[in-house]
Design an enzyme around this catalytic site. Structure first.
Site, PDB file in Angstrom:
ATOM      1  N   THR A  52       5.090   1.187   7.380  1.00 47.19           N
ATOM      2  CA  THR A  52       5.011  -0.279   7.276  1.00 47.19           C
ATOM      3  C   THR A  52       4.350  -0.926   8.505  1.00 47.19           C
ATOM      4  O   THR A  52       3.640  -1.922   8.371  1.00 47.19           O
ATOM      5  CB  THR A  52       6.415  -0.875   7.068  1.00 47.19           C
ATOM      6  OG1 THR A  52       7.318  -0.288   8.018  1.00 47.19           O
ATOM      7  CG2 THR A  52       6.945  -0.586   5.679  1.00 47.19           C
ATOM      8  N   LYS A  81       3.518   0.910  -7.540  1.00 49.04           N
ATOM      9  CA  LYS A  81       4.819   0.253  -7.684  1.00 49.04           C
ATOM     10  C   LYS A  81       4.710  -1.254  -7.884  1.00 49.04           C
ATOM     11  O   LYS A  81       5.344  -1.815  -8.777  1.00 49.04           O
ATOM     12  CB  LYS A  81       5.649   0.579  -6.445  1.00 49.04           C
ATOM     13  CG  LYS A  81       6.941  -0.181  -6.348  1.00 49.04           C
ATOM     14  CD  LYS A  81       7.893   0.446  -5.374  1.00 49.04           C
ATOM     15  CE  LYS A  81       7.545   0.161  -3.931  1.00 49.04           C
ATOM     16  NZ  LYS A  81       8.592   0.695  -3.021  1.00 49.04           N
ATOM     17  N   ASN A  98      -9.651  -6.297 -47.440  1.00 50.36           N
ATOM     18  CA  ASN A  98     -10.636  -6.894 -46.530  1.00 50.36           C
ATOM     19  C   ASN A  98     -11.551  -5.868 -45.893  1.00 50.36           C
ATOM     20  O   ASN A  98     -12.468  -6.216 -45.169  1.00 50.36           O
ATOM     21  CB  ASN A  98      -9.917  -7.703 -45.440  1.00 50.36           C
ATOM     22  CG  ASN A  98      -8.876  -6.894 -44.701  1.00 50.36           C
ATOM     23  OD1 ASN A  98      -8.314  -5.938 -45.235  1.00 50.36           O
ATOM     24  ND2 ASN A  98      -8.607  -7.272 -43.475  1.00 50.36           N
ATOM     25  N   TYR A  99     -11.338  -4.604 -46.184  1.00 53.15           N
ATOM     26  CA  TYR A  99     -12.051  -3.546 -45.456  1.00 53.15           C
ATOM     27  C   TYR A  99     -12.612  -2.557 -46.458  1.00 53.15           C
ATOM     28  O   TYR A  99     -11.883  -2.047 -47.329  1.00 53.15           O
ATOM     29  CB  TYR A  99     -11.026  -2.859 -44.535  1.00 53.15           C
ATOM     30  CG  TYR A  99     -11.582  -1.801 -43.623  1.00 53.15           C
ATOM     31  CD1 TYR A  99     -12.686  -2.049 -42.819  1.00 53.15           C
ATOM     32  CD2 TYR A  99     -10.969  -0.546 -43.549  1.00 53.15           C
ATOM     33  CE1 TYR A  99     -13.171  -1.072 -41.967  1.00 53.15           C
ATOM     34  CE2 TYR A  99     -11.456   0.438 -42.701  1.00 53.15           C
ATOM     35  CZ  TYR A  99     -12.556   0.172 -41.905  1.00 53.15           C
ATOM     36  OH  TYR A  99     -13.037   1.134 -41.066  1.00 53.15           O
ATOM     37  N   ALA A 151       0.799  -1.231   0.000  1.00 52.37           N
ATOM     38  CA  ALA A 151       0.000   0.000   0.000  1.00 52.37           C
ATOM     39  C   ALA A 151       0.829   1.278   0.000  1.00 52.37           C
ATOM     40  O   ALA A 151       0.281   2.365   0.141  1.00 52.37           O
ATOM     41  CB  ALA A 151      -0.924  -0.008   1.220  1.00 52.37           C
ATOM     42  N   ARG A 197       8.967   7.164  -5.145  1.00 45.80           N
ATOM     43  CA  ARG A 197      10.253   7.137  -5.845  1.00 45.80           C
ATOM     44  C   ARG A 197      10.167   6.562  -7.261  1.00 45.80           C
ATOM     45  O   ARG A 197      11.078   6.732  -8.051  1.00 45.80           O
ATOM     46  CB  ARG A 197      11.279   6.356  -5.009  1.00 45.80           C
ATOM     47  CG  ARG A 197      11.691   7.107  -3.746  1.00 45.80           C
ATOM     48  CD  ARG A 197      12.438   6.224  -2.757  1.00 45.80           C
ATOM     49  NE  ARG A 197      11.554   5.381  -1.963  1.00 45.80           N
ATOM     50  CZ  ARG A 197      11.968   4.545  -1.010  1.00 45.80           C
ATOM     51  NH1 ARG A 197      13.255   4.436  -0.750  1.00 45.80           N
ATOM     52  NH2 ARG A 197      11.096   3.804  -0.336  1.00 45.80           N
TER      53      ARG A 197
END
Ligand code: UD1
Ligand code: CA
Length: 462
Positions: free
Chosen positions: A80, A23, A389-390, A11, A16
């Site tokens: 943490t 991250k 094709n188009y 979390a 950085r």
């Protein structure tokens, strides 16, 4: 091993990385960073597996759930220690030890985790931390030991005195802690540090001051195993290390890699033995390659399946496609998604194929576009053939029957169907179906004017 739950921290603010992507969702050898931690934990057989994510990390949550984990939300990234505490409700029914991993450390091996957990259990420690020796310990937390070598605390680099900074043994970020003591202790820690965060690392000092058994276990081996990805420089370093491991694994399993430092194989790619891979090849995603293949330099192969004895020549780019046994593709071929290449087919230089099936033994060797087409077995597609094709609004299909011969510079204006064994004369624009074995030709007859004298001459020159 005793009962073990795992908490993976994901979390953080990822400041950085300077990225909009969180991250732990950055890719390393084709997988998000977090997936490595989840897999390492799963291999150690932990349950339950809780990942602490931020409230906006929907991609992280989806990845965790798809792998059978539980998500705990940390509303604000307050450190943490605070992050681990958010896993408390998810572990309310659990008794035992909690293994804590960082979602930004993808190189940790299951063997190392097992050794570490066994050591903590054997010593019957309330708290264990996995450590590593680093020549240049940079921003990692330092493990401070007393004169007897017993750990006393962990100091973050930013908070460390000069003497502590010189310490080479650092915190890997991996802990194994008795659950009840862990959460009781985390409610007591305070954000008294440079970052004003609740540090998980503070539990080490708490354990010592309470007279509890604390283990700081040196992981040994290659310190890159505990590399935490904080910046893109770290990500590149982790990628190089992972590449080395992946390539080594394939080589030991019988794959020849001419220059392993210049060969890029994603973690989930599978390759059969006696296949040779030349430098600069990128084998990506969930690609599968058979035995005895040759993949030449600069080939990019993404999420594709290649059967045995296939030869892919230099600089071909192949995505979401399949190539059957003994086919030869390239150099410079492009297979866009949903190209199905049959056995012994030849696809040559500057040929682009999209959403088409090229059946057994057919050839399209030069300068061709085949889109939304089915090309029958043993058809020869001449140089410069194009499927139109188009029509600006929708896509239409072209069918070419078995053994047909398509002269060079043919255009198929789809939808159109060419019968088996038919021949198309070079330079034709085919707008109507051609019956089997017929010749179709739209070329205007050639005119010869004898002794032709051009009317205009280039000015000033004779
Ligand atoms: C942390 C350790 C450091 C250790 C290093 C190892 C602390 C205080 N420091 O530092 O001692 O050497 O890891 O790599 O623990 N996270 C959250 N919520 C938060 C903050 C972080 O979930 O509020 C997650 C991050 O997403 C990351 C992990 O926790 O996956 C570690 O956080 P990070 O900010 O990278 O810590 P480091 O500075 O690397
Ligand atoms: Ca980190």
């Amino acid at each position: 091993m005793g009962k073990l739950a795992v908490v993976i921290l994901a979390a953080g603010k990822s400041t950085r990385m300077k990225s909009k992507t969180s991250k732990v969702m950055h890719l390393l050898a084709g997988r998000p960073l977090i997936t490595y931690s989840i897999e390492a934990a799963a291999a150690v057989n932990v349950r339950p597996l809780v990942v602490v994510a931020g409230p906006d990390q929907r991609d992280v949550m989806a990845e965790v759930k798809s792998r059978g984990g539980i998500v705990a939300i940390q509303r604000e990234a307050l450190g943490t220690g605070h992050a681990v505490l958010q896993a408390r409700p998810a572990l309310s029914g659990f008794k035992g030890r909690v293994l804590i991993l960082c979602g930004d450390a993808p190189l940790v091996r299951e063997e190392t985790l097992k050794k570490f957990v066994s050591e903590v259990e054997e010593q019957n420690a309330v708290c264990g931390v996995l450590t590593m020796e680093m020549k240049d310990p940079g921003s990692y937390g330092r493990i401070i030991r007393d004169l007897d070598g017993q750990p006393v605390r962990i100091v973050e680099a930013r908070d460390a005195h000069k003497d502590d900074l010189a310490v080479k043994e650092v915190n890997s970020g991996i802990f194994c802690v008795e659950k009840k003591w862990l959460f009781d202790t985390l409610t007591k820690i305070e954000p008294k540090n440079h970052q004003k965060e609740y540090y998980l690392t503070d539990i080490a000092h708490r354990a010592i001051s309470e007279g509890k058994k604390m283990v700081a276990f040196p992981g040994g081996g290659d310190p890159r195993e505990f590399l935490g990805v904080n910046t893109r420089v770290d990500l590149a370093e982790a990628t190089a290390c992972m590449r080395e491991r992946i390539n080594r694994r394939h080589m030991l399993a019988g794959v020849s890699i001419v220059d392993p430092e210049r060969t890029y194989i994603d973690a989930d790619v599978r390759i059969g033995n006696d296949t040779t891979i030349w430098p600069g090849a990128m084998l990506l995603g969930k690609s599968r390659i058979g035995s005895a293949c040759t993949i030449e330099n600069g080939v990019v192969l993404k999420n594709s399946t290649v059967d045995d004895s296939v030869h892919i020549r230099s600089y071909s780019v192949i995505e979401d496609s399949s190539i059957a046994r003994a086919a030869v593709v390239g150099p410079f071929s492009r297979l866009r998604p949903a190209s199905v290449i049959g056995k012994n087919v030849r696809i040559g230089n500057f040929v682009e194929i999209k959403k088409s099936e090229i059946k057994e033994g057919a050839k399209a060797n030069h300068l061709t576009y085949l889109g939304d087409a089915t090309i029958g077995p043993r058809v020869n597609v001449g140089c410069g053939t194009i499927t139109c094709n188009y029509d600006g609004r929708a896509k239409y299909r072209t069918f070419v029957g078995e053994g047909a011969f398509i002269g060079s510079d043919t255009q198929f204006v789809a939808p159109v169907r060419i019968g088996r064994g038919a021949t198309i004369g070079a330079g034709s624009t085919i707008t109507k179906d051609v019956p089997p074995k017929a010749l179709a030709l739209t070329r205007s007859p050639q005119v010869i004017v004898k002794n032709w004298k051009p009317k205009r001459q280039v000015k000033g020159k004779r």
